[in-house]
Scaffold this active site. Structure first.
Site, PDB file in Angstrom:
ATOM      1  N   THR A 178       0.876  -1.178   0.000  1.00  0.00           N
ATOM      2  CA  THR A 178       0.000   0.000   0.000  1.00  0.00           C
ATOM      3  C   THR A 178       0.908   1.221   0.000  1.00  0.00           C
ATOM      4  OG1 THR A 178      -0.047   0.123   2.396  1.00  0.00           O
ATOM      5  CG2 THR A 178      -1.758  -1.204   1.355  1.00  0.00           C
ATOM      6  N   GLU A 229      -5.512  -3.499  -1.599  1.00  0.00           N
ATOM      7  CA  GLU A 229      -6.042  -4.742  -1.035  1.00  0.00           C
ATOM      8  C   GLU A 229      -7.092  -5.401  -1.924  1.00  0.00           C
ATOM      9  OE1 GLU A 229      -5.496  -1.917   0.409  1.00  0.00           O
ATOM     10  OE2 GLU A 229      -5.028  -2.089   2.535  1.00  0.00           O
ATOM     11  N   LYS A 262     -14.961  15.177  12.935  1.00  0.00           N
ATOM     12  CA  LYS A 262     -16.094  14.969  13.835  1.00  0.00           C
ATOM     13  C   LYS A 262     -16.346  16.263  14.591  1.00  0.00           C
ATOM     14  CE  LYS A 262     -18.182  10.949  15.622  1.00  0.00           C
ATOM     15  NZ  LYS A 262     -18.079   9.612  16.139  1.00  0.00           N
ATOM     16  N   TRP A 265     -20.472  13.955  11.721  1.00  0.00           N
ATOM     17  CA  TRP A 265     -19.432  13.926  10.702  1.00  0.00           C
ATOM     18  C   TRP A 265     -19.653  14.966   9.619  1.00  0.00           C
ATOM     19  CZ3 TRP A 265     -19.648   7.925  10.320  1.00  0.00           C
ATOM     20  CH2 TRP A 265     -18.754   7.384  11.255  1.00  0.00           C
TER      21      TRP A 265
HETATM   22  P1  ADP Z   1      -3.353   4.060   0.038  1.00  0.00           P
HETATM   23  O1  ADP Z   1      -4.280   3.263   0.909  1.00  0.00           O
HETATM   24  O2  ADP Z   1      -1.972   4.025   0.514  1.00  0.00           O
HETATM   25  O3  ADP Z   1      -3.857   5.445  -0.314  1.00  0.00           O
HETATM   26  P2  ADP Z   1      -4.513   2.806  -2.217  1.00  0.00           P
HETATM   27  O4  ADP Z   1      -4.204   3.218  -3.592  1.00  0.00           O
HETATM   28  O5  ADP Z   1      -4.695   1.391  -1.935  1.00  0.00           O
HETATM   29  O6  ADP Z   1      -3.348   3.342  -1.351  1.00  0.00           O
HETATM   30  O7  ADP Z   1      -5.779   3.631  -1.742  1.00  0.00           O
HETATM   31  C1  ADP Z   1      -7.038   3.112  -1.509  1.00  0.00           C
HETATM   32  C2  ADP Z   1      -7.952   4.198  -1.015  1.00  0.00           C
HETATM   33  O8  ADP Z   1      -8.141   5.197  -2.002  1.00  0.00           O
HETATM   34  C3  ADP Z   1      -9.353   3.738  -0.686  1.00  0.00           C
HETATM   35  O9  ADP Z   1      -9.415   3.136   0.574  1.00  0.00           O
HETATM   36  C4  ADP Z   1     -10.125   5.040  -0.741  1.00  0.00           C
HETATM   37  O10 ADP Z   1     -10.008   5.773   0.456  1.00  0.00           O
HETATM   38  C5  ADP Z   1      -9.420   5.808  -1.830  1.00  0.00           C
HETATM   39  N1  ADP Z   1     -10.204   5.733  -3.056  1.00  0.00           N
HETATM   40  C6  ADP Z   1     -10.004   4.937  -4.112  1.00  0.00           C
HETATM   41  N2  ADP Z   1     -10.920   5.167  -5.070  1.00  0.00           N
HETATM   42  C7  ADP Z   1     -11.749   6.116  -4.604  1.00  0.00           C
HETATM   43  C8  ADP Z   1     -12.916   6.792  -5.119  1.00  0.00           C
HETATM   44  N3  ADP Z   1     -13.402   6.553  -6.337  1.00  0.00           N
HETATM   45  N4  ADP Z   1     -13.507   7.706  -4.330  1.00  0.00           N
HETATM   46  C9  ADP Z   1     -13.021   7.999  -3.104  1.00  0.00           C
HETATM   47  N5  ADP Z   1     -11.931   7.409  -2.578  1.00  0.00           N
HETATM   48  C10 ADP Z   1     -11.300   6.491  -3.316  1.00  0.00           C
END
Ligand code: ADP
Length: 539
Positions: free
Chosen positions: A181, A327, A432, A437
């Site tokens: 990640t 993931e 919060k 929220w």
């Molecule tokens: P990191 O967790 O290190 O940022 P990732 O690329 O795995 O790396 O990121 C996943 C996260 O990106 C998701 O858990 C979410 O918060 C965000 N994300 C991905 N796609 C979207 C989307 N279309 N809208 C909002 N958030 C998104």
């Protein structure tokens, strides 16, 4: 009773054989400083066989980690094919990580071999003495720097080998690829994809109900091949016959606009930050031509409404939003308006994170794990499961991230009757205020609709009365001006009154993570260090 069906394992080598057999002449195009280099699927596949033979001769064994430290290019694709197909594990390293994080990941994954682009040698050299597991480094392209000590030249290496390496029959559940990640919210954690999960994920990416990659497509792959396998597109390309354009280091708005005009992709994949820059550059380019594109796929972060509208209104171009994580391989949900929905409601759907693709299940839960209503109003954490969703992390226990076989995503939002997910925040970013929220994602998206605003990021800051309140960090467009009062008045017409930020700051750029997302961790640290000039309006 047993079924009578054949059950050969689902292997990445089958995907490659299929692509090579059916789409032999399809092209991989790599953009270089001297022009575009073309290779066919057949040629790439044969070079990958030679690479596999060479790696075996160097001592690569089943399960060994072979890392890449590379741009999006043809050679990287060759490694994508050779390493998992021969039974080793491809580990795609993020070239934008801080040296300490990079060294940590290489050590944690126990990488033994690294293939590196010559232009990235100086970056890798910074950690060379901290990665004892790495025995051999292979450099793609001429390198006379000597910065990495003894290395092997990629072309010389494969030149000595013949094509025809026989891909072994492997267990479909064995490790094929690993990604960490990007560590937006903590230390990077490794996710290990299998042949089977990659196969099924690739199939899902060809569905017309998701992004529908197919033989008619030519995909401009802006998302890096180290960011969740370029969202799986490299493998899907061989499965579907989709041509690929590999932009290497040419990732700014201007060269991308030129690439779209000259190489005529039908679809392109990237994070919203890139598309914002493409919009900026397109406005300055008299010859902009997006007519080849059927859609832009944006994911990795929420896509602001104003961006979707701008591509639609100025260029007649659809944006498709995708949602996923490292993931989740990553394709888990895609936002396409449902069949039969009224055209004027199109945008209402496209601004959402999407509906799960077939194979993935989603639910929302409260803090105790109680499953909540899918009514489009009740806010909870998204949990998902499916055959290309990870069941654990590599080499670390993190039971908190899993519940009864579901992955807890850390994304907060609502799920509605039509199955659409709306993300309002990540757990680590929520604001919060007085027990309620406030969605930073929605405040940002709304703020970016203001004509003077280029980017806006909203973070939670401590507040005596309300525990937390939003701080709005704004980047103005060049030559534009706006006061916090004006910006707040703009928001006041569009969001609930109690959401309106009192605290404002103007910054030159929103800090970005290694994959180009807003880095709120850095903004929070800057606020706490007193590095931001905050203007406080009266509530
Ligand atoms: P990191 O967790 O290190 O940022 P990732 O690329 O795995 O790396 O990121 C996943 C996260 O990106 C998701 O858990 C979410 O918060 C965000 N994300 C991905 N796609 C979207 C989307 N279309 N809208 C909002 N958030 C998104």
């Amino acid at each position: 009773m047993q079924s009578t069906m054949q059950d050969a394992p689902l292997l990445i080598s089958d995907i490659i054989r299929h692509g090579e057999w059916l789409y032999a002449d399809k092209k991989i195009m790599t953009v270089t400083p001297d022009g575009v280099e073309y290779a066919t699927f057949y040629e790439v596949s044969k070079r990958a066989e030679r690479l596999a033979a060479a790696l075996e001769a160097l001592g690569v064994k089943r399960g060994d980690r072979v890392a890449t430290f590379m741009w999006n290019n043809q050679t990287h694709l060759e490694a994508y094919i050779a390493v998992p197909c021969m039974g080793a594990v491809l580990h795609t390293l993020n070239i934008r990580l801080f040296p300490e994080q990079l060294a940590y990941i290489i050590r944690h994954a126990e990488d033994k071999f690294i293939i590196v682009d010559n232009s990235l040698v100086p970056l890798l050299a910074k950690v060379r003495d901290q990665i004892p597991s790495v025995k051999t480094i292979i450099v793609h392209g001429p390198d006379e720097t000597g910065l990495l000590g003894d290395t092997i030249d990629y072309e010389t290496l494969i030149e000595d080998q013949e094509p025809g390496y026989e891909w072994p029959v492997l267990d479909e559940r064995s490790a094929a690829i690993m990604c960490y990640t990007s560590g937006t919210t903590g230390n990077p954690k490794g996710v290990v994809y299998s042949h089977r999960s990659t196969w099924l994920h690739s199939m899902a990416s060809t569905s017309a109900n998701s992004i529908g990659l197919c033989e008619k497509d030519r995909c401009l792959l802006i998302v890096p091949m180290f960011h969740v396998n370029a969202w799986g597109a490299a493998y899907t390309a061989f499965l579907a016959g989709t041509e690929l354009i590999m932009p290497q280091m040419f990732l700014q708005g201007e060269p991308i606009v030129k690439m779209i005009r000259e190489l005529r992709p039908t679809i392109s994949l990237g994070v919203p930050t890139i598309w914002n820059d493409v919009l900026r550059a397109a406005q300055l380019d008299d010859e902009v031509d997006f007519s080849s594109l059927r859609a832009l796929l944006a994911g990795g972060a929420a896509v602001p409404r104003v961006m979707i509208e701008a591509f639609r209104d100025k260029y007649g171009l659809d944006m498709i939003q995708g949602w996923g994580m490292t993931e989740t391989s990553p394709l888990a949900a895609v936002s396409l308006p449902p069949a039969g929905s009224a055209p004027e409601r199109d945008i209402e759907y496209r601004v959402k994170a999407g509906r799960v693709v077939a194979g993935v299940e989603v639910r929302i839960t409260d803090e105790d794990g109680t499953v909540l209503e899918r009514d489009g109003v009740t806010v909870g954490e998204f949990e998902i499961r499916g055959p290309w969703i990870t069941g654990s992390y590599f080499g670390v226990e993190d039971d908190e991230k899993f519940r009864d076989g579901w992955l807890r995503t850390g994304d907060i939002g609502t799920l509605d009757q039509e199955g659409f997910m709306v993300i309002s925040d990540r757990t680590k970013d929520v604001i919060k205020s007085g027990g309620e929220w406030i969605s930073s994602v929605e405040l940002e998206s709304t703020m970016m609709a203001h004509p003077a605003v280029f980017e806006a990021a909203v973070i939670a800051v401590p507040d005596e009365k309300w525990q937390e309140r939003p701080l709005c960090c704004v980047v103005l467009r060049p030559g534009e001006s706006a006061t916090p009062e004006e910006l707040r008045a703009f928001l006041a017409a569009r969001v609930a009154k109690w959401w309106l930020p009192e605290r404002w700051t103007f910054i030159d750029a929103v800090p970005k993570t290694s994959v180009g997302k807003f880095d709120k961790k850095v903004l929070r640290a800057q606020y706490h260090e007193g590095e931001l000039d905050v203007i406080e309006l009266r509530p």
